[in-house]
Design a protein around this motif. Structure first.
Motif, mmCIF file in Angstrom:
data_model
loop_
_atom_site.group_PDB
_atom_site.id
_atom_site.type_symbol
_atom_site.label_atom_id
_atom_site.label_comp_id
_atom_site.label_asym_id
_atom_site.label_seq_id
_atom_site.Cartn_x
_atom_site.Cartn_y
_atom_site.Cartn_z
ATOM 1 N N PHE A 1 0.857 -1.184 0.000
ATOM 2 C CA PHE A 1 0.000 0.000 0.000
ATOM 3 C C PHE A 1 0.892 1.232 0.000
ATOM 4 C CE2 PHE A 1 0.627 -1.635 4.239
ATOM 5 C CZ PHE A 1 0.930 -0.541 5.026
ATOM 6 N N GLY A 2 0.307 2.396 -0.272
ATOM 7 C CA GLY A 2 1.086 3.620 -0.378
ATOM 8 C C GLY A 2 0.740 4.641 0.688
ATOM 9 N N PHE A 3 1.720 5.501 1.018
ATOM 10 C CA PHE A 3 1.499 6.610 1.937
ATOM 11 C C PHE A 3 2.233 7.844 1.425
ATOM 12 C CE2 PHE A 3 -0.800 4.287 5.073
ATOM 13 C CZ PHE A 3 -1.378 5.248 5.897
ATOM 14 N N VAL A 4 1.670 8.993 1.726
ATOM 15 C CA VAL A 4 2.182 10.269 1.219
ATOM 16 C C VAL A 4 3.607 10.536 1.707
ATOM 17 C CG1 VAL A 4 1.867 12.766 1.323
ATOM 18 C CG2 VAL A 4 -0.104 11.267 0.956
ATOM 19 N N ALA A 5 4.473 10.885 0.762
ATOM 20 C CA ALA A 5 5.879 11.122 1.090
ATOM 21 C C ALA A 5 6.277 12.590 0.974
ATOM 22 C CB ALA A 5 6.774 10.284 0.176
ATOM 23 N N ASP A 6 5.389 13.455 0.497
ATOM 24 C CA ASP A 6 5.747 14.864 0.320
ATOM 25 C C ASP A 6 5.086 15.787 1.342
ATOM 26 O OD1 ASP A 6 3.201 14.633 -0.686
ATOM 27 O OD2 ASP A 6 3.650 15.488 -2.659
ATOM 28 N N GLN A 7 4.658 15.236 2.464
ATOM 29 C CA GLN A 7 4.253 16.027 3.625
ATOM 30 C C GLN A 7 5.154 15.621 4.782
ATOM 31 O OE1 GLN A 7 0.042 15.691 4.550
ATOM 32 N NE2 GLN A 7 -0.501 15.678 2.385
ATOM 33 N N VAL A 8 5.794 16.602 5.405
ATOM 34 C CA VAL A 8 6.759 16.333 6.471
ATOM 35 C C VAL A 8 6.292 16.988 7.765
ATOM 36 C CG1 VAL A 8 9.150 16.668 7.234
ATOM 37 C CG2 VAL A 8 8.657 16.153 4.829
ATOM 38 N N GLY A 9 6.356 16.222 8.842
ATOM 39 C CA GLY A 9 5.925 16.728 10.136
ATOM 40 C C GLY A 9 6.519 15.932 11.274
ATOM 41 N N GLN A 10 5.856 15.997 12.422
ATOM 42 C CA GLN A 10 6.373 15.369 13.637
ATOM 43 C C GLN A 10 5.299 14.488 14.283
ATOM 44 O OE1 GLN A 10 7.021 19.399 14.813
ATOM 45 N NE2 GLN A 10 9.162 19.024 15.329
ATOM 46 N N HIS B 1 5.357 24.900 21.435
ATOM 47 C CA HIS B 1 5.229 23.850 20.428
ATOM 48 C C HIS B 1 5.396 22.494 21.097
ATOM 49 C CE1 HIS B 1 6.254 26.706 16.851
ATOM 50 N NE2 HIS B 1 5.012 26.828 17.288
ATOM 51 N N GLY B 2 4.312 21.722 21.133
ATOM 52 C CA GLY B 2 4.307 20.424 21.803
ATOM 53 C C GLY B 2 4.241 19.276 20.816
ATOM 54 N N THR B 3 5.388 18.963 20.217
ATOM 55 C CA THR B 3 5.481 17.830 19.296
ATOM 56 C C THR B 3 6.717 17.020 19.635
ATOM 57 O OG1 THR B 3 6.600 19.313 17.726
ATOM 58 C CG2 THR B 3 4.263 18.849 17.326
ATOM 59 N N ASN B 4 6.670 15.737 19.303
ATOM 60 C CA ASN B 4 7.878 14.927 19.462
ATOM 61 C C ASN B 4 8.975 15.456 18.549
ATOM 62 O OD1 ASN B 4 5.832 12.231 20.225
ATOM 63 N ND2 ASN B 4 7.648 12.640 21.457
ATOM 64 N N ALA B 5 10.215 15.277 18.948
ATOM 65 C CA ALA B 5 11.355 15.803 18.209
ATOM 66 C C ALA B 5 11.575 15.033 16.907
ATOM 67 C CB ALA B 5 12.609 15.743 19.075
ATOM 68 N N GLY B 6 12.427 15.613 16.036
ATOM 69 C CA GLY B 6 12.726 14.989 14.763
ATOM 70 C C GLY B 6 11.667 15.313 13.727
ATOM 71 N N GLU B 7 11.771 14.678 12.575
ATOM 72 C CA GLU B 7 10.780 14.891 11.519
ATOM 73 C C GLU B 7 10.792 13.703 10.573
ATOM 74 O OE1 GLU B 7 12.775 17.498 8.068
ATOM 75 O OE2 GLU B 7 12.805 18.535 10.014
ATOM 76 N N THR B 8 9.663 13.504 9.909
ATOM 77 C CA THR B 8 9.542 12.439 8.917
ATOM 78 C C THR B 8 8.325 12.731 8.053
ATOM 79 O OG1 THR B 8 9.550 10.030 8.588
ATOM 80 C CG2 THR B 8 8.090 10.883 10.295
ATOM 81 N N SER B 9 8.140 11.933 7.021
ATOM 82 C CA SER B 9 6.938 12.015 6.191
ATOM 83 C C SER B 9 5.926 10.991 6.679
ATOM 84 C CB SER B 9 7.291 11.746 4.722
ATOM 85 O OG SER B 9 7.747 10.405 4.577
ATOM 86 N N TRP B 10 4.710 11.074 6.155
ATOM 87 C CA TRP B 10 3.727 10.038 6.459
ATOM 88 C C TRP B 10 4.242 8.679 5.989
ATOM 89 C CZ3 TRP B 10 0.501 11.242 9.982
ATOM 90 C CH2 TRP B 10 -0.103 12.498 10.057
ATOM 91 N N HIS B 11 4.928 8.676 4.860
ATOM 92 C CA HIS B 11 5.515 7.429 4.351
ATOM 93 C C HIS B 11 6.566 6.897 5.322
ATOM 94 C CE1 HIS B 11 8.673 5.332 1.879
ATOM 95 N NE2 HIS B 11 7.598 4.607 1.609
ATOM 96 N N GLY B 12 7.408 7.789 5.837
ATOM 97 C CA GLY B 12 8.410 7.369 6.805
ATOM 98 C C GLY B 12 7.791 6.834 8.084
ATOM 99 N N LEU B 13 6.702 7.460 8.524
ATOM 100 C CA LEU B 13 5.995 6.971 9.706
ATOM 101 C C LEU B 13 5.417 5.591 9.440
ATOM 102 C CD1 LEU B 13 4.700 7.220 12.495
ATOM 103 C CD2 LEU B 13 2.868 8.566 11.450
ATOM 104 N N ALA B 14 4.816 5.402 8.270
ATOM 105 C CA ALA B 14 4.240 4.096 7.932
ATOM 106 C C ALA B 14 5.309 3.006 7.920
ATOM 107 C CB ALA B 14 3.539 4.174 6.581
#
Length: 286
Positions: A172-181, A206-219
């Motif tokens: 399956f696919g997940f979005v790779a061009d949105q980056v967040g935390q 700002h209350g987010t976990n550190a670092g960053e990734t895309s939805w694809h990276g999270l998946a």
């Protein structure tokens, strides 16, 4: 110990916040509809009476639906937030108001500072930006805590969706061009408690976990936690699955205020996912 009131306590963050506060020994009451109606000023006044800290987790969060129902979203996210802030200001307590990364412009490649110009691109973002302005105008004793990409046990979230898809499909696919935390609700709850207990300066946090990734990276990370091949999820573009509301392409939030106040920030998102996995993916284990 301070007396806390969590409004929106039946939601994903509110549920974990109540549990975390109790674990820290705080006296806490959790309220949701119909026990409190943020659209009713009298209901807000009655509910907050006697509370030292009120946390507003109540929100209209249907991002796409807000594009055609902005009035309802505004009523909850701005007017309701103002009602609650006004009620808190009438007493001696303080307010924690939970906001979102959708208030920033969402373009760029470096983390957004807390004092960035507010430039929401969606109806949901506009209503949350209005809510930020309203609570700070009505109650100077307010911490506005922006968060993003929340997930937890007590609600729908992308990690749980990924786990389900991994059981149902080979690929399956997940979005790779949105980056967040990606941010675990338990870590955010702990962070909120640290901000308040430390007597940190009021204002935007700002209350987010550190670092960053895309939805694809999270998946991919979710599949790793499940002991599955991360290559089973492929990268896709936002344009492949257009949605009514525009999403921020880069909504990574800067955490400089934590260091400035000498408070431990939220851990890295990958560490958080690993700690959350045993409870988050319990039904998908084996």
């Amino acid at each position: 110990m301070a007396r806390w009131l969590v409004v929106g306590a039946a939601g994903m963050l509110g549920t974990d916040l109540v549990e975390v506060l109790r674990a820290h020994g705080h006296e806490v009451e959790g309220l949701d509809l119909p026990a409190i109606d943020v659209l009713d000023p009298a209901s807000c006044a009655d509910a907050v009476a006697g509370s030292d800290v009120v946390v507003n987790c109540a929100a209209y969060t249907a991002v796409d639906a807000a594009e055609t129902d902005e009035a309802t979203a505004f009523a909850v996210n701005a007017v309701g937030a103002a009602n609650l802030a006004r009620a808190v200001a009438a007493g001696e307590g303080s307010l924690v108001h939970v906001s979102t990364d959708y208030v920033v412009a969402g373009e760029g490649s470096t983390p957004w500072p807390a004092d960035s110009v507010v430039a929401p691109a969606s109806a949901y973002g506009r209503t949350k930006a209005a809510g930020e302005w309203a609570v700070r105008a009505e109650c100077p004793r307010t911490w506005v805590v922006r968060t993003a990409w929340l997930y937890g046990v007590h609600g729908k979230s992308i990690p749980s969706t990924v786990a389900r898809l991994a059981r149902e499909r080979d690929t399956f696919g997940f979005v790779a061009d949105q980056v967040g935390q990606p941010t675990w609700t338990v870590d955010l709850a702990e962070g909120i408690v640290r901000i308040v207990d430390a007597g940190a300066p009021h204002g935007i946090w700002h209350g987010t976990n550190a670092g960053e990734t895309s939805w694809h990276g999270l998946a991919q990370a979710v599949l790793e936690e499940l002991g599955m091949d991360p290559a089973r999820v492929s990268p896709i573009a936002t344009s492949d699955y257009p949605a009514p509301a525009p999403r921020p392409a880069y909504s990574v939030l800067d955490h400089g205020m934590w260091a400035a106040a000498g408070i431990e920030p939220l851990p890295h998102w990958r560490d958080a996912l690993h700690r959350a996995a045993p409870v988050l993916f319990e039904e998908h284990a084996g």
